[in-house]
Scaffold this motif. Structure first.
Motif, mmCIF file in Angstrom:
data_model
loop_
_atom_site.group_PDB
_atom_site.id
_atom_site.type_symbol
_atom_site.label_atom_id
_atom_site.label_comp_id
_atom_site.label_asym_id
_atom_site.label_seq_id
_atom_site.Cartn_x
_atom_site.Cartn_y
_atom_site.Cartn_z
ATOM 1 N N ILE A 34 5.732 -9.125 23.751
ATOM 2 C CA ILE A 34 4.303 -9.443 23.853
ATOM 3 C C ILE A 34 4.070 -10.761 24.584
ATOM 4 N N HIS A 37 2.037 -11.395 27.834
ATOM 5 C CA HIS A 37 0.615 -11.041 27.746
ATOM 6 C C HIS A 37 -0.186 -12.035 26.907
ATOM 7 N N LYS A 315 2.385 -2.025 26.219
ATOM 8 C CA LYS A 315 2.372 -2.820 27.456
ATOM 9 C C LYS A 315 1.462 -2.186 28.495
ATOM 10 N N TRP A 319 -2.243 -4.016 25.573
ATOM 11 C CA TRP A 319 -1.731 -5.366 25.858
ATOM 12 C C TRP A 319 -2.282 -5.929 27.173
ATOM 13 N N ILE A 325 -5.687 -10.752 23.115
ATOM 14 C CA ILE A 325 -4.407 -11.144 22.521
ATOM 15 C C ILE A 325 -4.337 -12.660 22.357
ATOM 16 N N SER A 336 0.043 -4.607 16.718
ATOM 17 C CA SER A 336 1.289 -4.275 17.422
ATOM 18 C C SER A 336 2.352 -3.770 16.448
#
Length: 367
Positions: A34, A37, A315, A319, A325, A336
């Protein structure tokens, strides 16, 4: 015909397996997946730094697997090596194949790496690809088959203990000395794969725990009937030990600034905590040793194996909302983890469970 020995299900261990699978997902999220992002958020970076050593929860999985391997061997003395391998493949391959095929078909995983993954060769020392999330499965498969073979070849229990102790020692020594206090997956000295060494050490230690605990608990029960040991004292001592070891593990896994310099401590602490769980006398084990707490344990493997697919899906979908986020850390991490777990549970019902039944039928002529 010999009656099969059936042991009472350890729901507290099932509970731990599922919780640990979630912790591994949390680590991998913050370790790399993650992070691109998060718009370089300092909060995410701080959390990522804190969970640095939670990756060594894998050592705990190896130990638990070794314990259950010991009882599988004892409960099924008539199983041949072929029977064991077929049953192990039936258990592991469907979810692994699902993950590998989806990653290859939709998310760019190479054919070479995918083919070797399907043969349980990733991180086996026979493949150059050892960096994927599912390296654990191949190393675990190799170690389990090896110890089953070893048990069949060595009839003397004392010799078996000696050989297993040596494998455990050198497996851990190779990792700790080769990484300056940690565990690795790469090749070392051009001969040894550190991932397989970890698996051989962990599964071997779990096997030894099963062997020694079975013998020691039988002697303890016999002595206890004579000495009439107080149940309250047992509960207090074991509860204190499991609480101390659990807290120390949590600190090491999730509070990096207080983590221990030598990560071999994970093996020592978890071995002690695991033995406490086997007794079923501590407060933690009493609370979690019930069907409700242990229900989700059956999902742990698919949750672990499918996390790479889950990360790839996220993704390419939500994301991409990097502002969200960045602004909502807890919610983003929660969603997530939830999605990764949900995909794993779905895989259990759609792939792992029916796939195992199909493969058992296919292997039936060899069983």
């Amino acid at each position: 015909m010999k009656k099969e020995v059936r042991k009472k299900k350890l729901y507290n261990i099932e509970f731990i397996r599922f919780v640990f699978a979630i912790c591994i997902i949390y680590f991998h999220l913050l370790h790399s997946y993650i992070m691109p992002h998060t718009k370089d958020s300092s909060v995410y970076q701080y959390l990522s730094d804190q969970v640095l050593y939670s990756k060594y929860i894998v050592e705990c999985f190896f130990i638990m697997s070794g314990y259950f391997l010991y009882h599988t061997i004892r409960n099924h003395p008539d199983w041949t090596v072929g029977t064991f391998v077929c049953k192990k493949i039936s258990r592991l391959w469907p979810s692994l194949a699902c993950s590998v095929i989806i990653m290859a078909a939709f998310f760019g995983k190479t054919f070479y790496a995918s083919f070797l993954d399907l043969l349980f060769l990733q991180s086996s020392g026979l493949a150059t690809d050892w960096k994927g999330l599912n390296w654990y499965v191949s190393a675990f498969f190799v170690a389990e088959v090896f110890y089953f073979l070893l048990d069949k070849c060595v009839n003397d229990p004392n010799k078996m203990k000696l050989i297993t102790c040596l494998l455990v020692y050198f497996g851990y020594e190779l990792n700790i000395s080769g990484t300056d206090g940690e565990f690795g997956r790469n090749m070392i000295y051009g001969v040894f794969n550190m991932g397989v060494a970890r698996a051989l050490a962990g599964v071997g230690l779990g096997y030894l725990i099963g062997q020694i605990y079975e013998s020691a608990s039988a002697k303890w029960r016999a002595r206890r009937t004579v000495s009439n040991t107080n149940d309250i004292k047992e509960t207090v001592v074991i509860s204190c030990l499991e609480l101390v070891t659990l807290i120390m593990l949590i600190i090491n896994f999730f509070f990096n600034q207080y983590a221990y310099e030598n990560q071999f401590i994970v093996v020592v602490l978890f071995a002690a905590f695991f033995i406490c769980q086997l007794t079923g006398k501590g407060v933690f084990s009493r609370i979690t040793n019930n069907p409700v707490a242990g229900f989700a344990g059956k999902y742990a493997y698919s949750v672990y194996v499918m996390q790479e697919v889950a990360f790839a899906v996220m993704k390419h979908t939500w994301w991409k909302s990097e502002d969200f986020i960045y602004d909502h850390v807890v919610i983003s991490l929660g969603i997530s983890v939830f999605m990764a777990v949900a995909i794993g549970i779905l895989t259990y019902y759609l792939i792992e469970k029916p796939g195992a039944k199909i493969m058992i039928r296919l292997f039936s002529p060899f069983l």
